[in-house]
Design an enzyme around this catalytic site. Sequence first.
Site, short mmCIF file in Angstrom:
data_model
loop_
_atom_site.label_atom_id
_atom_site.label_comp_id
_atom_site.label_asym_id
_atom_site.label_seq_id
_atom_site.Cartn_x
_atom_site.Cartn_y
_atom_site.Cartn_z
N LEU A 58 0.84 -1.20 0.00
CA LEU A 58 0.00 0.00 0.00
C LEU A 58 0.88 1.25 0.00
CD1 LEU A 58 -2.71 -1.06 2.61
CD2 LEU A 58 -2.56 -1.55 0.15
N ARG A 114 53.49 23.25 -13.83
CA ARG A 114 53.69 24.31 -12.84
C ARG A 114 54.48 25.41 -13.50
NH1 ARG A 114 57.03 21.34 -8.40
NH2 ARG A 114 55.46 19.90 -7.67
N ASN A 138 49.02 5.55 -4.48
CA ASN A 138 48.96 6.52 -3.39
C ASN A 138 48.41 7.84 -3.92
OD1 ASN A 138 49.49 7.19 -0.56
ND2 ASN A 138 50.82 8.74 -1.50
N LYS A 189 32.87 8.11 -4.90
CA LYS A 189 31.61 7.75 -5.53
C LYS A 189 31.89 6.93 -6.78
CE LYS A 189 29.21 9.45 -9.10
NZ LYS A 189 29.45 10.21 -10.31
N ARG A 202 1.66 14.51 6.53
CA ARG A 202 2.50 14.97 7.63
C ARG A 202 3.99 15.06 7.28
NH1 ARG A 202 0.39 10.79 11.89
NH2 ARG A 202 -0.33 9.82 9.98
N ASN A 244 35.62 14.92 -12.71
CA ASN A 244 34.91 13.90 -13.51
C ASN A 244 33.73 14.46 -14.28
OD1 ASN A 244 33.53 14.43 -11.12
ND2 ASN A 244 32.63 12.40 -11.03
N GLN A 253 -4.72 3.74 -7.57
CA GLN A 253 -5.91 3.92 -6.74
C GLN A 253 -6.25 5.41 -6.76
OE1 GLN A 253 -5.43 3.97 -2.54
NE2 GLN A 253 -7.53 3.38 -2.09
N ASN A 308 -2.68 -3.11 15.70
CA ASN A 308 -2.60 -3.68 14.35
C ASN A 308 -1.34 -3.15 13.68
OD1 ASN A 308 -3.01 -4.45 11.69
ND2 ASN A 308 -4.47 -2.79 11.30
N ASN A 326 5.67 8.63 9.21
CA ASN A 326 4.60 9.59 8.90
C ASN A 326 5.10 11.03 8.84
OD1 ASN A 326 2.40 7.69 8.76
ND2 ASN A 326 2.65 7.45 10.96
C1 UD1 Z 1 -3.29 1.73 9.38
C2 UD1 Z 1 -4.36 0.81 9.98
C3 UD1 Z 1 -4.17 0.75 11.48
C4 UD1 Z 1 -2.78 0.26 11.79
C5 UD1 Z 1 -1.72 1.12 11.10
C6 UD1 Z 1 -0.37 0.49 11.23
C7 UD1 Z 1 -6.35 1.02 8.55
C8 UD1 Z 1 -7.70 1.60 8.42
N1 UD1 Z 1 -5.68 1.33 9.67
O1 UD1 Z 1 -3.54 3.03 9.92
O2 UD1 Z 1 -5.12 -0.16 12.05
O3 UD1 Z 1 -2.57 0.27 13.19
O4 UD1 Z 1 -2.02 1.23 9.70
O5 UD1 Z 1 0.62 1.34 10.73
O6 UD1 Z 1 -5.92 0.30 7.67
N2 UD1 Z 1 -3.04 3.87 1.75
C9 UD1 Z 1 -3.41 3.67 0.44
N3 UD1 Z 1 -4.62 4.11 0.03
C10 UD1 Z 1 -5.50 4.72 0.85
C11 UD1 Z 1 -5.12 4.93 2.19
C12 UD1 Z 1 -3.89 4.48 2.62
O7 UD1 Z 1 -2.65 3.12 -0.34
O8 UD1 Z 1 -6.59 5.07 0.38
C13 UD1 Z 1 -1.72 3.38 2.20
C14 UD1 Z 1 -0.82 4.47 2.77
O9 UD1 Z 1 -0.03 5.02 1.73
C15 UD1 Z 1 -0.01 3.73 3.80
C16 UD1 Z 1 -0.91 2.59 4.24
O10 UD1 Z 1 -1.92 2.48 3.25
O11 UD1 Z 1 1.16 3.17 3.21
C17 UD1 Z 1 -1.53 2.85 5.60
O12 UD1 Z 1 -2.30 4.01 5.53
P1 UD1 Z 1 -2.28 5.09 6.69
O13 UD1 Z 1 -3.19 6.18 6.31
O14 UD1 Z 1 -0.88 5.43 7.05
O15 UD1 Z 1 -2.98 4.22 7.83
P2 UD1 Z 1 -2.82 4.39 9.38
O16 UD1 Z 1 -3.64 5.51 9.84
O17 UD1 Z 1 -1.38 4.39 9.72
CA CA Z 2 0.69 4.81 8.65
#
Ligand code: UD1
Ligand code: CA
Length: 437
Positions: A11, A415, A350, A324, A18, A359, A79, A176, A234
Site C-alpha cells: 500500500l 607548474r 597513493n 563515488k 505529515r 569527472n 488507486q 494492528n 509519517n
Molecule cells: C493503518 C491501519 C491501522 C494500523 C496502522 C499500522 C487502517 C484503516 N488502519 O492506519 O489499524 O494500526 O495502519 O501502521 O488500515 N493507503 C493507500 N490508500 C488509501 C489509504 C492508505 O494506499 O486510500 C496506504 C498508505 O499510503 C499507507 C498505508 O496504506 O502506506 C496505511 O495508511 P495510513 O493512512 O498510514 O494508515 P494508518 O492511519 O497508519
Molecule cells: Ca501509517
Amino acid sequence: MENNKVKAVILAAGKGTRMKSDLPKVLHPIYSKPLLGYVLDAISATGLVDESIVIVGHGAEQVETFVKNYTNNANCVLQYPQRGTGDAVAKSKDILENFQGTVLVVCGDTPLIETETIIDFINFHKNNKSALTVMSAIFDNPTNYGRIVRNLDNSLKCITEEKDASPEVKQIKEINAGIYCFEKELIFPLFNDLKCNNAQGEYYLTDIVAASIDKGLKTSAYILQNNDEIFGINSKLNLSEAIKILNKRTNSRLMTEGVTIVDPDTAYISPDTVIGRDTIIFPNVYISGKNTIGSNCKIGPFAHIRDNVQIGDNVRIGNFVEIKKSVIKSNTNVSHLSYIGDSQLGEHVNIGAGTITANYDPVLKTKKQTIIKDGANTGSNSVLVAPVVMNENSMCAAGSVITKDIDADSLAITRSPIKIFKDWVTERLRKGKSGEE
Ligand code: UD1
Ligand code: CA
C-alpha cells in the site's frame, strides 16, 4: 492451478500529508534508497513472493517510475481517489484475477520490516491454515494505531481504529501492525461488503478481520516480537528516528561480523554495504548506497562513501575524502582531503592529499572516467581532468593539472617555474626602516 508462491500487495497510495513534502512519502530516502525500496527488498529476499503489486495514488507517476527502474517483479496499480486501505487492496482485484493462493499485504511506509519476520509470518499463516492472519504488536503507547479487540476467550473479534475507539478500547495495548496474509479466494469476496460508515469515511482494510470472523473463516493474529520492525514513517521526525533504529541494527550486525566501529553513534552505514573483518570505521563516517569494502581497511574519520564503490583489502580512506562510483583495489591509500569519482584505482596507488578527479563535464553534463593504474602516485593538490589515464608507476607532481594520459614510469608536472629572490625579506626590511619606501 495451485501456486505455492505468494503475491504481495504494497500500500503506497496515501498522501503522507505529515511529511510536508513535494516528494511522495514512500520515495523519501534512507541512505539514498527510498522507503519503498526497503519494503520491496525485504519482501523479495523472502524467496516466497513471486510478484509485488504496488498500489499507487499520490505522486503515482513518480512512484511508478521508481518501481519500474528498481525491480522486474513488481507492478503498479492506480488507486484514485484514495478511499482507504480496504479500497486500496481491492484495486489489486484485476491483476490477481487468475491467482489462487496467499496474498501478503504490507504498507509501503514501514521500511524496517525484516525478511525473516515476513517468512515467519507467512509460514505461521500457512501452517495454521488460516483464511486471514493479521500481524499485531504490544505497544506501551498504542496511540494512533488500530487496536486488536479480542473476546473474553482471547479469540479475535475485530480491529478498531483510534478515531473510532471508545475509551475502553483505547486502553488496549495490542495494536494492528498493518501487515496481513490472506487466502485470496476466501477473503477477496468480502471486500465487496466493506462499508465506509466510520470516523474517517474510508473503506478500512481492518474491517476485513470482523468480516472474516463473521463468515466463520479461521482468522488469527501473529504477535510481532520486535516492535521496531513496524515503525511507520509519517513525518520527517519519524524518518530520522528510523535511521537511528536502522543504524543500530546494521552496526550491531557489522560488529558481530568482525568490523571494528569506534563510535557506532556516528557511524552511518547503509545496510546494503558489505564490509570485511578487521576493517576499522572511525567516527563520523557516512556510507550511502550499495558498496563493498574489504578487510583490514581504515575508513575515516570524516569520510563520505556515496554509492557504487568497491574497495579491496588494506585500503586507507582518510579524513575529508569523498568517493563515488569507483573501484579501489587492495593496498591503496586515499588518505586526506580528496574527491575520487567515476574512477578506477589499481593496487598500491597513493593518492596525495587534496587530489581531485575532475569527472564532470558541465557543458555536456556527463561524467568521465579516471584510471590510475597499479603503483601510480599523485602529488598533493593535483587535479586529474577526466577522461585521463595514469599508467603503471607513473607520477604527477604536486599542484599539477593533468589533462593528458601519463605513460608508465613517467612523471608529469604542470607548474610555472619556481623563482627564488635571494635575501628579498632582508632587503625589504632595510628599505622600510631607512624610509626608502
Ligand atoms: C493503518 C491501519 C491501522 C494500523 C496502522 C499500522 C487502517 C484503516 N488502519 O492506519 O489499524 O494500526 O495502519 O501502521 O488500515 N493507503 C493507500 N490508500 C488509501 C489509504 C492508505 O494506499 O486510500 C496506504 C498508505 O499510503 C499507507 C498505508 O496504506 O502506506 C496505511 O495508511 P495510513 O493512512 O498510514 O494508515 P494508518 O492511519 O497508519
Ligand atoms: Ca501509517
